[in-house]
Scaffold this motif. Structure first.
Motif, PDB file in Angstrom:
ATOM      1  N   GLU A 109       0.846  -1.181   0.000  1.00 25.38           N
ATOM      2  CA  GLU A 109       0.000   0.000   0.000  1.00 25.38           C
ATOM      3  C   GLU A 109       0.890   1.243   0.000  1.00 25.38           C
ATOM      4  OE1 GLU A 109      -2.780  -0.092   3.243  1.00 25.38           O
ATOM      5  OE2 GLU A 109      -3.766  -1.905   2.512  1.00 25.38           O
ATOM      6  N   PRO A 110       0.592   2.212  -0.860  1.00 29.86           N
ATOM      7  CA  PRO A 110      -0.424   2.195  -1.911  1.00 29.86           C
ATOM      8  C   PRO A 110      -0.123   1.124  -2.954  1.00 29.86           C
ATOM      9  CG  PRO A 110       0.395   4.427  -1.518  1.00 29.86           C
ATOM     10  CD  PRO A 110       1.327   3.500  -0.832  1.00 29.86           C
ATOM     11  N   LEU A 111      -1.190   0.632  -3.583  1.00 31.73           N
ATOM     12  CA  LEU A 111      -1.032  -0.359  -4.639  1.00 31.73           C
ATOM     13  C   LEU A 111      -0.396   0.320  -5.858  1.00 31.73           C
ATOM     14  CD1 LEU A 111      -1.741  -3.343  -5.324  1.00 31.73           C
ATOM     15  CD2 LEU A 111      -3.831  -2.459  -6.386  1.00 31.73           C
ATOM     16  N   PRO A 112       0.710  -0.217  -6.383  1.00 29.71           N
ATOM     17  CA  PRO A 112       1.373   0.423  -7.533  1.00 29.71           C
ATOM     18  C   PRO A 112       0.433   0.578  -8.723  1.00 29.71           C
ATOM     19  CG  PRO A 112       2.792  -1.259  -6.567  1.00 29.71           C
ATOM     20  CD  PRO A 112       1.460  -1.393  -5.890  1.00 29.71           C
ATOM     21  N   ALA A 113       0.635   1.627  -9.464  1.00 26.85           N
ATOM     22  CA  ALA A 113      -0.247   1.944 -10.590  1.00 26.85           C
ATOM     23  C   ALA A 113      -0.240   0.874 -11.666  1.00 26.85           C
ATOM     24  CB  ALA A 113       0.149   3.294 -11.190  1.00 26.85           C
ATOM     25  N   ASP A 114       0.845   0.104 -11.760  1.00 23.57           N
ATOM     26  CA  ASP A 114       0.922  -0.927 -12.788  1.00 23.57           C
ATOM     27  C   ASP A 114       0.475  -2.295 -12.291  1.00 23.57           C
ATOM     28  OD1 ASP A 114       3.022  -1.419 -11.086  1.00 23.57           O
ATOM     29  OD2 ASP A 114       4.552  -1.630 -12.656  1.00 23.57           O
ATOM     30  N   ASP A 115      -0.084  -2.371 -11.084  1.00 20.17           N
ATOM     31  CA  ASP A 115      -0.555  -3.658 -10.583  1.00 20.17           C
ATOM     32  C   ASP A 115      -1.781  -4.095 -11.384  1.00 20.17           C
ATOM     33  OD1 ASP A 115      -2.179  -5.537  -8.731  1.00 20.17           O
ATOM     34  OD2 ASP A 115      -0.264  -5.377  -7.700  1.00 20.17           O
ATOM     35  N   PRO A 116      -1.834  -5.351 -11.816  1.00 21.02           N
ATOM     36  CA  PRO A 116      -2.948  -5.804 -12.661  1.00 21.02           C
ATOM     37  C   PRO A 116      -4.304  -5.779 -11.972  1.00 21.02           C
ATOM     38  CG  PRO A 116      -1.524  -7.649 -12.031  1.00 21.02           C
ATOM     39  CD  PRO A 116      -0.806  -6.393 -11.650  1.00 21.02           C
ATOM     40  N   VAL A 129     -13.323  -6.108  -9.976  1.00 19.67           N
ATOM     41  CA  VAL A 129     -12.659  -5.746  -8.725  1.00 19.67           C
ATOM     42  C   VAL A 129     -12.982  -4.299  -8.369  1.00 19.67           C
ATOM     43  CG1 VAL A 129     -10.442  -5.449  -7.551  1.00 19.67           C
ATOM     44  CG2 VAL A 129     -10.787  -7.395  -9.086  1.00 19.67           C
ATOM     45  N   ILE A 130     -13.290  -4.074  -7.088  1.00 19.53           N
ATOM     46  CA  ILE A 130     -13.474  -2.719  -6.552  1.00 19.53           C
ATOM     47  C   ILE A 130     -12.398  -2.501  -5.508  1.00 19.53           C
ATOM     48  CG2 ILE A 130     -15.050  -1.122  -5.396  1.00 19.53           C
ATOM     49  CD1 ILE A 130     -17.350  -2.946  -6.341  1.00 19.53           C
ATOM     50  N   ILE A 131     -11.622  -1.441  -5.663  1.00 21.47           N
ATOM     51  CA  ILE A 131     -10.523  -1.143  -4.744  1.00 21.47           C
ATOM     52  C   ILE A 131     -10.765   0.203  -4.076  1.00 21.47           C
ATOM     53  CG2 ILE A 131      -8.043  -0.704  -4.545  1.00 21.47           C
ATOM     54  CD1 ILE A 131      -7.663  -2.488  -7.022  1.00 21.47           C
ATOM     55  N   THR A 132     -10.668   0.225  -2.761  1.00 21.17           N
ATOM     56  CA  THR A 132     -10.677   1.485  -2.018  1.00 21.17           C
ATOM     57  C   THR A 132      -9.347   1.597  -1.267  1.00 21.17           C
ATOM     58  OG1 THR A 132     -11.872   0.362  -0.209  1.00 21.17           O
ATOM     59  CG2 THR A 132     -13.181   1.640  -1.771  1.00 21.17           C
ATOM     60  N   PRO A 133      -8.856   2.821  -1.024  1.00 18.64           N
ATOM     61  CA  PRO A 133      -7.491   3.027  -0.534  1.00 18.64           C
ATOM     62  C   PRO A 133      -7.353   2.922   0.986  1.00 18.64           C
ATOM     63  CG  PRO A 133      -8.485   5.136  -1.010  1.00 18.64           C
ATOM     64  CD  PRO A 133      -9.502   4.101  -1.406  1.00 18.64           C
ATOM     65  N   HIS A 134      -7.723   1.768   1.532  1.00 13.18           N
ATOM     66  CA  HIS A 134      -7.619   1.506   2.973  1.00 13.18           C
ATOM     67  C   HIS A 134      -8.276   2.636   3.775  1.00 13.18           C
ATOM     68  CE1 HIS A 134      -5.001  -0.636   6.237  1.00 13.18           C
ATOM     69  NE2 HIS A 134      -6.227  -0.366   6.663  1.00 13.18           N
ATOM     70  N   ASN A 135      -9.469   2.996   3.375  1.00 13.38           N
ATOM     71  CA  ASN A 135     -10.181   4.069   4.076  1.00 13.38           C
ATOM     72  C   ASN A 135     -11.599   3.663   4.455  1.00 13.38           C
ATOM     73  OD1 ASN A 135     -11.306   4.093   1.477  1.00 13.38           O
ATOM     74  ND2 ASN A 135     -11.532   6.322   1.443  1.00 13.38           N
TER      75      ASN A 135
END
Length: 316
Positions: free
Chosen positions: A264-271, A278-284
């Motif tokens: 975290e943060p998840l790298p921009a190039d992560d598949p 997939v739904i991703i929220t930034p640990h919030n």
């Protein structure tokens, strides 16, 4: 001798009156923006509160001060999760540690329901269609009647069980062993693979420690049904993320809602970012306008016995 509290200027502005109502003689050392704390002030600090407004921008500065405060005796963290090595370093030094466990359980559990509802209704596809001005009619799936494994039965897991039950789902709790306080069927953690293979959704709400690191292995992920959803509001390190990504990309898993990843943060190039299911929220998931107040109240509840007898309600 009065205690000296280390906290952010933002926290003190909002809650200083309540602190002094409990401890009228307390003094403060404030973290102000990026300004350094003088060595003389470092020596004065005896207690510390790591508040929500310090995360994430000022966390590094905050803990840099805490680690150099040789007379720090007690630190209270706004977060329930205290798996960072920094907390263990402080404990090894003799610092007493408390947290605000439960203060974010309500918003996190509601984020879980947001994930489950959004995945059942394929919200990512609908948002893509909206962005393209497409009237993409589809038939939704219902949560009612679906089975869900809630892995971990702390304050977050308990609230997830309550909400999934209210939505007509059929939760099963997975914990080390039944304690008698559960409101639905319980399976031991040793049977996690067979549980995951049987349910329509898995919600991971475990703390991270030596026993749980990597607990969701490739084998457990492959055991899940192809239509099933996976939700993680625990820690990214609990999961074999490469195996999870592969299962989601190849249709071996129906979808995922991830509030936590590794790293975290998840790298921009992560598949993971590009996967349509997939739904991703930034640990919030626990960061709402009410969480800071509840976390502060947990700190105040510990401050009362601390100033009167040097005790704490409960330590981590």
């Amino acid at each position: 001798m009065s205690d000296v509290l280390f906290c952010t200027d933002t926290f003190w502005k909002a809650w200083g009156d309540q602190v002094t109502a409990i401890a009228p003689d307390i003094e403060t050392v404030l973290l102000v923006n990026e300004e350094p704390v003088a060595d003389a002030d470092l020596e004065r600090i005896t207690i510390a509160f790591f508040s929500h407004d310090a995360w994430p921008e000022r966390a590094g500065n905050y803990f840099g001060v805490a680690l150099r405060a040789d007379n720090l005796a007690w630190l209270h963290s706004m977060s329930a999760g205290v798996d960072s090595p920094i907390f263990q370093t402080l404990k090894d030094r003799g610092v007493r540690l408390t947290n605000s466990s439960g203060s974010s359980s309500s918003p996190i559990a509601r984020t879980v329901m947001m994930f489950l509802l959004a995945l059942a209704r394929d919200l990512p596809r609908m948002m893509r269609a909206q962005a393209n001005a497409e009237w993409a009619w589809d038939r939704w799936s219902e949560l009612e009647g679906k089975s869900v494994a809630v892995v971990g039965y702390g304050p977050i897991g308990q609230e997830v069980v309550r909400l999934t039950t209210a939505f007509g789902m059929q939760p099963v709790i997975v914990r080390r062993q039944a304690q008698g306080d559960e409101t639905c069927p319980v399976r031991p953690l040793a049977e996690l693979e067979s549980v995951m293979a049987a349910v329509d959704a898995v919600v991971l709400a475990l703390p991270l420690n030596d026993d749980t690191h990597g607990i969701i292995s490739a084998d457990l992920i492959s055991a899940m049904q192809a239509h099933a959803f996976f939700v993680n509001v625990g820690r990214g390190e609990l999961v074999d993320q490469l195996a999870l990504t592969k299962a989601l990309a190849t249709g071996m898993l129906g979808g995922a809602g991830l509030d936590v990843t590794y790293p975290e943060p998840l790298p921009a190039d992560d598949p993971l970012w590009a996967l349509p299911n997939v739904i991703i929220t930034p640990h919030n998931s626990g960061s709402t306008d009410g969480t800071a107040r509840r976390a502060a109240e947990r700190f105040f509840a510990n401050l009362v016995p601390w100033v009167t007898s040097g005790d704490l309600l409960s330590e981590v």
